[in-house]
Design an enzyme around this catalytic site. Structure first.
Site, PDB file in Angstrom:
ATOM      1  N   ARG B 195       0.627   8.760   4.299  1.00 14.69           N
ATOM      2  CA  ARG B 195       0.848   8.935   5.733  1.00 14.69           C
ATOM      3  C   ARG B 195       1.316   7.692   6.463  1.00 14.69           C
ATOM      4  O   ARG B 195       1.998   7.805   7.472  1.00 14.69           O
ATOM      5  CB  ARG B 195      -0.465   9.386   6.377  1.00 14.69           C
ATOM      6  CG  ARG B 195      -0.792  10.766   6.048  1.00 14.69           C
ATOM      7  CD  ARG B 195      -1.769  11.325   7.015  1.00 14.69           C
ATOM      8  NE  ARG B 195      -2.125  12.651   6.539  1.00 14.69           N
ATOM      9  CZ  ARG B 195      -3.276  12.976   6.039  1.00 14.69           C
ATOM     10  NH1 ARG B 195      -4.235  12.098   5.971  1.00 14.69           N
ATOM     11  NH2 ARG B 195      -3.504  14.186   5.602  1.00 14.69           N
ATOM     12  N   LYS B 274      -0.442   8.075  11.629  1.00 12.23           N
ATOM     13  CA  LYS B 274       0.390   9.269  11.627  1.00 12.23           C
ATOM     14  C   LYS B 274       0.330   9.980  12.975  1.00 12.23           C
ATOM     15  O   LYS B 274       1.365  10.348  13.545  1.00 12.23           O
ATOM     16  CB  LYS B 274      -0.080  10.212  10.503  1.00 12.23           C
ATOM     17  CG  LYS B 274       0.890  11.321  10.181  1.00 12.23           C
ATOM     18  CD  LYS B 274       0.517  12.632  10.832  1.00 12.23           C
ATOM     19  CE  LYS B 274       1.537  13.688  10.474  1.00 12.23           C
ATOM     20  NZ  LYS B 274       1.375  14.918  11.211  1.00 12.23           N
ATOM     21  N   PHE B 316       3.990  18.471   9.771  1.00  6.90           N
ATOM     22  CA  PHE B 316       3.751  18.367   8.325  1.00  6.90           C
ATOM     23  C   PHE B 316       2.868  17.171   7.995  1.00  6.90           C
ATOM     24  O   PHE B 316       2.539  16.366   8.844  1.00  6.90           O
ATOM     25  CB  PHE B 316       5.050  18.389   7.543  1.00  6.90           C
ATOM     26  CG  PHE B 316       5.900  17.144   7.618  1.00  6.90           C
ATOM     27  CD1 PHE B 316       5.587  16.047   8.387  1.00  6.90           C
ATOM     28  CD2 PHE B 316       7.056  17.103   6.867  1.00  6.90           C
ATOM     29  CE1 PHE B 316       6.399  14.940   8.434  1.00  6.90           C
ATOM     30  CE2 PHE B 316       7.881  15.997   6.899  1.00  6.90           C
ATOM     31  CZ  PHE B 316       7.551  14.922   7.678  1.00  6.90           C
ATOM     32  N   GLU B 317       2.470  17.096   6.740  1.00  6.49           N
ATOM     33  CA  GLU B 317       1.536  16.059   6.266  1.00  6.49           C
ATOM     34  C   GLU B 317       0.205  16.124   7.014  1.00  6.49           C
ATOM     35  O   GLU B 317      -0.393  15.104   7.313  1.00  6.49           O
ATOM     36  CB  GLU B 317       2.146  14.666   6.470  1.00  6.49           C
ATOM     37  CG  GLU B 317       3.272  14.395   5.513  1.00  6.49           C
ATOM     38  CD  GLU B 317       3.268  12.990   4.980  1.00  6.49           C
ATOM     39  OE1 GLU B 317       2.230  12.598   4.420  1.00  6.49           O
ATOM     40  OE2 GLU B 317       4.265  12.292   5.158  1.00  6.49           O
ATOM     41  N   GLY B 318      -0.241  17.303   7.290  1.00  3.31           N
ATOM     42  CA  GLY B 318      -1.476  17.420   8.056  1.00  3.31           C
ATOM     43  C   GLY B 318      -1.154  17.492   9.533  1.00  3.31           C
ATOM     44  O   GLY B 318      -0.694  16.520  10.103  1.00  3.31           O
TER      45      GLY B 318
END
Lengths: 424, 512
Positions: B195, B274, B316-318
């Site tokens: 992240r 992030k 995205f990515e959480g």
């Protein structure tokens, strides 16, 4: 004072023997229309007498003398106008007949009271224009007070009471008056009169009460059994994701042999939550079809059936959240801390536990065969029903869907639970 | 890029990777394709793979001959990753697994040859059969792997995102990453490590945008004045500069922390980077487009492409919501352990702990002065950042007391209080951002980098704003706070969701 009035009335009566009919309030109308606004004290007793003439006329009726009193021809008026059919057109015709009969509208108060009584028979009690027509019967601008003395003393109290009774009947049936009513009342009684005050009160409260029911029954209620069933099932389920399916349309078939087959309608409802509950149901335990339960929608009673499961003993319930459920954040904190007593907003609710309800339906006939068809239809989306024993607990209630007629509920009889195992 | 040199990669450290990310991010689709390949696609093999697996796959992946993809999301499970339905059943001879299922929204799904797939396997533990998640390396050559057509997306349309279906794909037992049933840890490690680069990537993009937009603002004239002379436009540039600065500081601070010897766990900091960067990027790109006005809206200019590409950063990515929960709850877990420790000590009869707590509360009441070592004679920060440091110290101390109060109030049921946790996460992100900015500005001042006074200005602006926001958030977290509107918000939401519509009557409705 009373005896003086009666003496004077007797003088009048003796003066005009055969024209007793004219002793109706129409007489005072003549005088009113002729005279100026100043009330002369001499004619006052006569005029106020005329307000008592209904009582006198009532006495006359009691005397049994067949005068042309007001109540008897009124009945005839209504009967004549309806010609066998009791509806709005007939009613309005009756009212118009009365108005045309006499320019002076003698006996209008009795007529209006009689009309108010007859409205339910003609089925027009919820029609606003009928009420406006009734108010139209009052002669205009006669009862408006013209000076301060008239305003001080309850001017034309009987007529004002009559107006109030009309508005009260409107209020009882929950009908909102409109501008036409307002203008009529102002024209007839003037501002600051009792009927106009009542109208103002109506117009203050009724708009506030119009939307006070969060779950209003649609008006008019559909007569079609399938639409009615759809609306009432959605009302009971109160879940926007629930889906209504029509398993069978009502059908009347005549076979070649001449026998008639009637197919009752079956309308069912099930929501995705219920589907999930049913999917998790243990097939060894039976599910119960119970019914019919009544649901009243204003004046209609409809009956519904319920597919229900039993309450699980507390040991078999629920699954604990395992710690690997969420990749992103811990759903369960491993701490020894509990919620403080000041922040604990849970109430100690004593809930009556009952088993899960899996689906509901409304059917035209409440016998086992029809409900079995419903279960078959449910099996399309809930395959677990094919392995679960279904027990029918049916009360011998009404066999047909009743729409707008009252019936004697069959639940008063002891429900005989007919146990039947059904496996398909 | 981060593959060790012995396998053919560049062996870059996290910091160098972040630096490269700044440049790659100038085009969103390229950045996403590369990230899907290396930041998540092959990270599993890199972190948790055995030496044979690394030998076998990493060289080709490093050279780019094979492309990797990360297969976790399914139609029914996006954030709820542990509810995946893809199944891997052991074959009879025990030498391979049969993989069955489908995944959606797989970046590089159409091009990839190596997939890191997560599936459910039956694990027997102490005689109890449970379903656990396992990570597999699946090659397209194993057969049974089909990919659908590329999805029509809003942004990053250059990257290949498609569905991938697995039908009886045979996966040898050697291709299990980690151990059977250990997919949870593998997934968490992969997700948490990729992240931080988003911070530097967003910063790079915003810097480029500032250049392009400033060009335009300084040349275009309206009302006989250049756009850059108007206050509102200047405010936008200041915002962009400030956000870019803070993003950079946070990203490189985190990268530096991760590069320390050992394997430090910087997942919380990476999550903070992030969240801050994705939201900052979205706002800045929007403002840049706004500066250009109508021209920014046209397809001829790249701004709308940047806007569409940066929208996916929040998802995205959480998703940012999930990450806020993560930041807050990890922090709460740590704080909670200390608190339970102290309570236990107190209960045991340790008077010193009780006295300490009592004196702390007393001093709080009396208005204590916080000194965490940033200002003053032995202070770590440069004196010109004194005000900002003081604000940071105050915020940190107040945050500590707030968290303790929350834990006392809610205990472990705080997991369900998402509105409270959101504020906690916001405050922590701001605190971390302030720390990063102050430390970078202090370093610039001390060693005399070019334009260090500009950095100090940016830091001071950011710290003042963040101080104010933090104070407001912490005031809302007090018990019975007037600013706390959580109950009303929940009530409104409940009423709207009950009817699944907007329930107010129309302004033109009449009752009579």
């Amino acid at each position: 004072m009373n005896c003086v009035r009666k003496l004077l009335l007797a003088r009048e009566l003796s003066a005009r023997p055969g024209v007793l009919r004219q002793l109706a309030p129409g007489l005072d109308l003549l005088r009113l229309q002729g005279s100026s606004c100043a009330q002369r004290f001499w004619p006052v007793p006569v005029r106020s007498h005329s307000k008592f003439t209904p009582a006198v006329k009532g006495d006359q009726e009691k005397d049994g003398e067949s005068r042309d009193g007001s109540l008897v021809p009124l009945e005839e008026l209504f009967d004549r106008a309806c010609k066998g059919e009791r509806n709005k057109a007939a009613f309005t015709r009756a009212v118009e007949l009365f108005c045309q009969r006499d320019v002076r509208r003698r006996g209008h108060i009795e007529f209006i009271y009689a009309a108010l009584q007859k409205m339910p028979q003609f089925g027009v009690e919820r029609e606003l224009d009928v009420y406006n027509k009734i108010l139209d019967v009052f002669p205009k601008e006669v009862f408006v007070p013209r000076n301060f003395i008239q305003r001080m003393f309850n001017h034309y109290p009987r007529q004002q009471e009559c107006g109030i009774h009309v508005l009260e009947q409107m209020e009882n049936y929950g009908i909102m008056p409109d501008n036409q009513t307002k203008f009529l009342l102002l024209q007839i009684f003037g501002a600051k009169s009792h009927p106009v005050r009542k109208y103002q009160r109506l117009m203050y409260w009724f708009p506030k009460f119009k939307h006070v029911n969060p779950y209003p029954v649609p008006v008019p209620l559909p007569q079609e059994p399938i639409d009615l069933a759809r609306i009432s099932l959605q009302r009971i389920a109160a879940d926007l994701s629930a889906k209504v399916t029509v398993y069978q349309m009502p059908l009347t078939d005549i076979l070649d042999s001449g026998k008639e087959i009637t197919q009752p309608h079956i309308v069912g409802i099930q929501s995705p939550d219920q589907q999930e509950l049913l999917a998790h149901h243990n097939p060894d335990r039976p599910v119960f079809v119970e019914g019919p339960f009544p649901l009243w929608l204003k004046k209609t009673c409809v009956y519904y059936y319920v597919l229900r499961g039993e309450l699980l003993p507390p040991g078999e319930k629920g699954e604990m959240l395992d710690s690997e459920r969420n990749f992103y954040y811990p759903m369960h904190l491993d701490l020894d801390l509990d919620r403080g007593p000041w922040d604990d907003e849970e109430f100690d609710v004593d809930e009556a536990e009952e088993g899960p309800i899996f689906a509901m339906c409304m059917a035209g006939a409440g016998d086992q065969a029809t409900l079995a068809k419903w279960i078959l239809g449910l099996q399309q989306n809930n395959p677990i029903l094919s392995q679960t024993p279904v027990v029918f607990h049916l009360a011998p209630g009404p066999r047909e869907l009743l729409a707008a007629s009252d019936s004697e509920p069959g639940e008063e009889e002891i429900p005989q639970s007919r146990r039947a195992q059904q496996e398909c | 890029m981060q593959i060790p040199e012995e396998y053919g990669g560049l062996g870059l450290s996290n910091t160098m990777y972040a630096r490269l990310g700044e440049i790659i991010s100038l085009d969103g689709s390229i950045a996403v394709t590369l990230a899907a390949h290396q930041a998540i696609g092959l990270k599993g093999i890199l972190i948790a793979g055995t030496d044979e697996q690394k030998e076998k796959y990493l060289p080709k992946l490093a050279s780019g001959e094979h492309v990797a993809a990360f297969c976790l999301t399914e139609p029914g499970s996006g954030s709820d990753a542990a509810s995946i339905q893809t199944r891997a059943t052991m074959s009879e001879d025990g030498k391979s697994f049969l993989l069955n299922g489908s995944k959606i929204w797989i970046s590089n799904g159409g091009l990839a040859d190596i997939f890191t797939v997560f599936a459910r396997t039956e694990v027997v533990k102490d005689g109890v059969k449970t379903d656990k998640i396992t990570a597999f390396i699946v090659e397209r050559a194993f057969g049974g792997v089909t990919s659908g057509k590329p999805e029509d997306k809003l942004g990053i349309r250059g990257s290949n995102t498609c569905e991938v279906h697995f039908e009886n794909t045979k996966v040898p037992v050697e291709n299990v990453i980690g151990e059977v049933g250990g997919g949870f840890k593998v997934a968490m490690n992969i997700l948490n490590s990729g992240r931080f680069s988003m911070g530097s990537a967003s910063a790079g993009m915003i810097k480029k945008l500032i250049e392009m937009t400033a060009e335009y603002a300084c040349t275009r004239k309206q009302f006989n004045k250049k756009l850059s002379d108007f206050g509102l436009i200047q405010e936008k540039f200041a915002l962009m500069a400030q956000k870019a600065y803070v993003m950079e500081s946070m990203a490189y601070l985190t990268a530096g922390m991760m590069d320390r010897p050992g394997v430090p766990d910087c997942s919380v900091e990476a999550a903070m980077v992030k969240v801050f960067s994705s939201e900052g990027a979205w706002i800045c790109v929007s403002e840049a487009l706004q500066i250009l006005g109508g021209l920014g809206y046209m397809k001829d200019y790249p701004y709308e492409r940047y806007l569409r590409d940066s929208r996916i950063l929040l998802i995205f990515e959480g998703t940012n919501e999930i990450l806020r929960m993560y930041i807050a709850l990890t922090g709460m877990q740590y704080a909670g352990k200390i608190l339970t420790g102290k309570i236990k000590e107190m209960k045991k009869g340790n008077i010193s702990v009780a006295m300490e707590i009592f004196m702390n509360k007393f001093h709080d009441r009396m208005g204590r002065k916080v000194d965490l070592g940033l200002i003053g004679k032995g202070g770590v920060a440069h004196p010109s950042l004194d005000e900002s440091s003081k604000k940071l110290e105050e915020n940190v101390y107040y945050f500590g007391t707030t968290v303790e109060g929350l834990l006392r109030r809610f205990g472990k049921t705080i997991v369900d209080e998402q509105l409270v946790l959101k504020r906690v996460a916001d405050v922590s992100i701001n605190l971390y951002a302030m720390t990063a900015a102050i430390s970078r500005a202090s370093r610039s001042m001390s060693i005399g980098l070019r334009n260090h006074d500009h950095e100090v200005l940016l830091t001071n602006i950011f710290c003042t704003e963040a101080y104010f926001k933090n104070n407001y958030a912490m005031a809302e977290l007090e018990k019975y706070a007037a600013e706390n509107l959580d109950d009303s918000i929940k009530k409104v939401a409940q009423q709207v969701l009950e009817k699944r519509a907007y329930i107010c009557s129309h302004p033109l409705d009449r009752t009579f």
